[in-house]
Write an enzyme that holds these catalytic residues in place. Sequence first.
Site, PDB file in Angstrom:
ATOM      1  N   ASP A 167       0.855  -1.192   0.000  1.00 38.31           N
ATOM      2  CA  ASP A 167       0.000   0.000   0.000  1.00 38.31           C
ATOM      3  C   ASP A 167       0.894   1.246   0.000  1.00 38.31           C
ATOM      4  OD1 ASP A 167      -2.361   1.481   0.249  1.00 38.31           O
ATOM      5  OD2 ASP A 167      -2.366   1.362   2.446  1.00 38.31           O
ATOM      6  N   HIS A 168       0.595   2.200  -0.843  1.00 34.25           N
ATOM      7  CA  HIS A 168       1.352   3.464  -0.906  1.00 34.25           C
ATOM      8  C   HIS A 168       2.867   3.300  -1.038  1.00 34.25           C
ATOM      9  CE1 HIS A 168      -2.049   6.060  -0.419  1.00 34.25           C
ATOM     10  NE2 HIS A 168      -2.473   5.321   0.581  1.00 34.25           N
ATOM     11  N   ALA A 186      -7.999   1.207   6.906  1.00 34.18           N
ATOM     12  CA  ALA A 186      -6.832   1.049   7.790  1.00 34.18           C
ATOM     13  C   ALA A 186      -7.119   1.557   9.210  1.00 34.18           C
ATOM     14  CB  ALA A 186      -5.626   1.780   7.217  1.00 34.18           C
ATOM     15  N   ASN A 235     -10.211   0.600   0.549  1.00 37.41           N
ATOM     16  CA  ASN A 235      -9.147   0.487   1.563  1.00 37.41           C
ATOM     17  C   ASN A 235      -9.605   0.926   2.956  1.00 37.41           C
ATOM     18  OD1 ASN A 235      -7.530  -0.080  -0.631  1.00 37.41           O
ATOM     19  ND2 ASN A 235      -5.999   1.484  -0.181  1.00 37.41           N
TER      20      ASN A 235
END
Length: 283
Positions: free
Chosen positions: A81-82, A230, A228
């Site tokens: 991710d990222h 988190a 997404n």
Amino acid sequence: MLTTTKEILRKAQEGHYAVGAFNVENMEMVQAVLEAAEELRSPVIMQTTPSTVRYAGLDYYLANVRTAAEKTDIPVVMHLDHGNSFELAMQALRTGYTSIMIDGSHESFEDNMKVSKSVVEACHPSGIPVEAELGKVGGKEDDLDGGDNNPYTDPEEAKEFVKKTGVDSLAVGIGTAHGIYKGEPKLQFDILSEISKVVDIPLVLHGTSGVPDEAVKECIRRGICKVNYATDLRIAFTEGLENYLKKHPGTIDPKKYNAAGRAKVKEYVMEKIKVCGSEGKAS
Ligand code: 13P
């Protein structure tokens, strides 16, 4: 075995639902996400950000998620991710991650295209799909502060970006932000629809913790295929653990309070899988 986002997001796009992508910080969160997905027979994506990776290393997280995938017949993806550099993307690829995000959204349009294209060229020969981001998701995103002003994704730029880079999925800026919202987020559904009209790859929603479920469903109707989550998982885990310790002060066995955190995360993930509409889509 781990699978890639290629197949599961293509199916989601065809079936007009989304697959949840859940950030996992430890073994218990991996177990919680797997249990929730198995119980609902849903494909699932687990992902880690650069700061998580720095905490323990790509290989530790991959080992947990790979173990989860080996215990089940539902599709499980391990996603970066990222990814904030070409180098980290390559490390994740070599380690065995089955889906890679390169986030060049903090760079100029040209530089974002350049780095995204180079990651695509490196990943595709091994069959590993690439997610990129165009436009910005606000708030605090891992180590980077996206700020309060969200420059939205320009549909025409998105079209050119996808054509020139060959990315497999695209994260878009439509008004969401990472972290905890101060008020209710105002999502730009029209921009999302405009992007969907001119871009034919699966679109990704970031910063979904705190976005009302109905708004998430509307995004899915308008082309979002990966959602997404988190911050809310971290909150759920911490709440479970704190509640346990309040009820049982003096507990010194981490298995006891970690199990309480795990149960809370599982509950949350089950709810969100239903919001995404991927229940029963595992086969
Ligand atoms: P939240 O922390 O707001 O759920 O955002 C998650 C995310 O987009 C991870 O990339």
